[in-house]
Write a protein that holds these residues in place. Sequence first.
Motif, short mmCIF file in Angstrom:
data_model
loop_
_atom_site.label_atom_id
_atom_site.label_comp_id
_atom_site.label_asym_id
_atom_site.label_seq_id
_atom_site.Cartn_x
_atom_site.Cartn_y
_atom_site.Cartn_z
N ARG A 161 -0.71 11.09 -3.47
CA ARG A 161 -0.02 10.20 -4.56
C ARG A 161 -0.19 8.75 -3.98
N THR A 162 -0.23 8.49 -2.77
CA THR A 162 -0.52 6.99 -2.31
C THR A 162 -1.88 6.39 -2.64
N MET A 163 -2.96 7.29 -2.99
CA MET A 163 -4.22 6.93 -3.04
C MET A 163 -4.37 6.48 -4.46
N PRO A 164 -5.35 5.36 -4.50
CA PRO A 164 -5.22 4.58 -5.75
C PRO A 164 -6.23 5.34 -6.86
N ILE B 114 5.16 3.71 -1.95
CA ILE B 114 3.78 3.22 -2.29
C ILE B 114 3.06 3.88 -3.52
N LYS B 122 -1.67 -0.50 -3.86
CA LYS B 122 -2.38 0.69 -3.40
C LYS B 122 -3.64 0.58 -2.96
N TYR B 125 -3.45 -1.12 0.37
CA TYR B 125 -2.87 -0.01 1.38
C TYR B 125 -4.29 0.99 1.54
N ALA B 126 -4.96 1.31 0.78
CA ALA B 126 -6.08 2.21 0.77
C ALA B 126 -7.03 1.53 1.86
N LEU B 129 -5.54 2.23 5.40
CA LEU B 129 -5.52 3.27 5.78
C LEU B 129 -6.93 3.91 6.10
#
Lengths: 208, 208
Positions: A161-164, B114, B122, B125-126, B129
Amino acid sequence: MRYPPGHKEERRRELLKASGALVKERGFAASGVDALTEAAGVTSGAFYSHFTSKNDLLKALVESELRASNERWAANPHETAEDWIGYELDRYLSMSHVRHPEAGCVLPALGAEIARADGEVKEAYARELAKGIDILTRRLGDKDRAWAFLCQMAGAILLARTMPDQKSQLALIESSKRFLQEAFNGRSEAASMKKASTAKRKSPAPRQ
Amino acid sequence: MRYPPGHKEERRRELLKASGALVKERGFAASGVDALTEAAGVTSGAFYSHFTSKNDLLKALVESELRASNERWAANPHETAEDWIGYELDRYLSMSHVRHPEAGCVLPALGAEIARADGEVKEAYARELAKGIDILTRRLGDKDRAWAFLCQMAGAILLARTMPDQKSQLALIESSKRFLQEAFNGRSEAASMKKASTAKRKSPAPRQ
DNA sequence: GTCTATACGCGGATAGAC
DNA sequence: GTCTATCCGCGTATAGAC
């Protein structure tokens, strides 16, 4: 009394259902009492005739949501460990579950907020979760594997769910699916037989 | 200018550090700008000379926290895959990490928030990550295993923190530790050699 | 039991002095 | 760049009418 008998219990269930969905979608801290009650078709005044505080709602919510999850584990129709596991992998580790937190498991959606809740909430939580772990333990052989299985699945939905974008989300849940498939059913050739995993089994329910 | 050169950058770093700890402990939505700035020794007025909005802080926070995590993966001194993995299992899956979210990984603490953040957060973030996943991929062999490893560890810390007592917390993280140990290092006898796993390796740093 | 109205504090964000 | 002071909306929770 001006309302039919059983009205209060039914209203309470409606409140739990509607606010459960909203809280899993937006987060507990970010959801106001007004929004939660409006989703159930009542006003904030009515809220306090069912729950003593917002924290009291959280406790009831966590219990209710975990019970629903336990019923889903219990409703898996498969007998052999391999089929049972495969069914849960397809059901829990699905794009539908990633994209619809409001209809999904409470752990990836509210885990961090449950962790920050007071003792009363956490004890109610622990009682219900233990029942779910019992079900998993019976199916997977021992408690160690039950916990590991659950951690992997909840972690995968949380991170997906955090992935765009959907492509990254799918890649992520498929990684965990293959990993658990191998670890629990010992198929090192699982990666090469792509979509074959779902073909042999009864399909899971559309949601979650 | 009335402040020494580099003052602003340093202040920004202090703000990120202090608010990062507070937000991982209490949650982003539950942390007010006043509390965040007070933790860094400034007032809310100063906040808006560093960040355009609270959402802008979240973006910076997520980047900064993931960079710190990546540095920790990179700082693992072991060469062989088995030792490298064992070191991370002891470091990440520790009671210290369970009990100190403010000093720990951002994923179990803020993952759900997030997930609910806007596209800008996001995407930042991606990007970060992905760098962490690259490190894990190099150590574990392939991307699939890297994702599965991370999901299991983050899920274990998330769920451990939801448990009401330390005994349950320890049992939970040890389950995931044994599971990953077996899956990645192929030791089916791992369960029987209890505490031997840490004895041979250089110990991880005390925090997280 | 549920409604409307309201108390009161804290939320994010801005203006202007220094 | 940072401070103090302030605006305004939304937060939880309660009081009293029906």
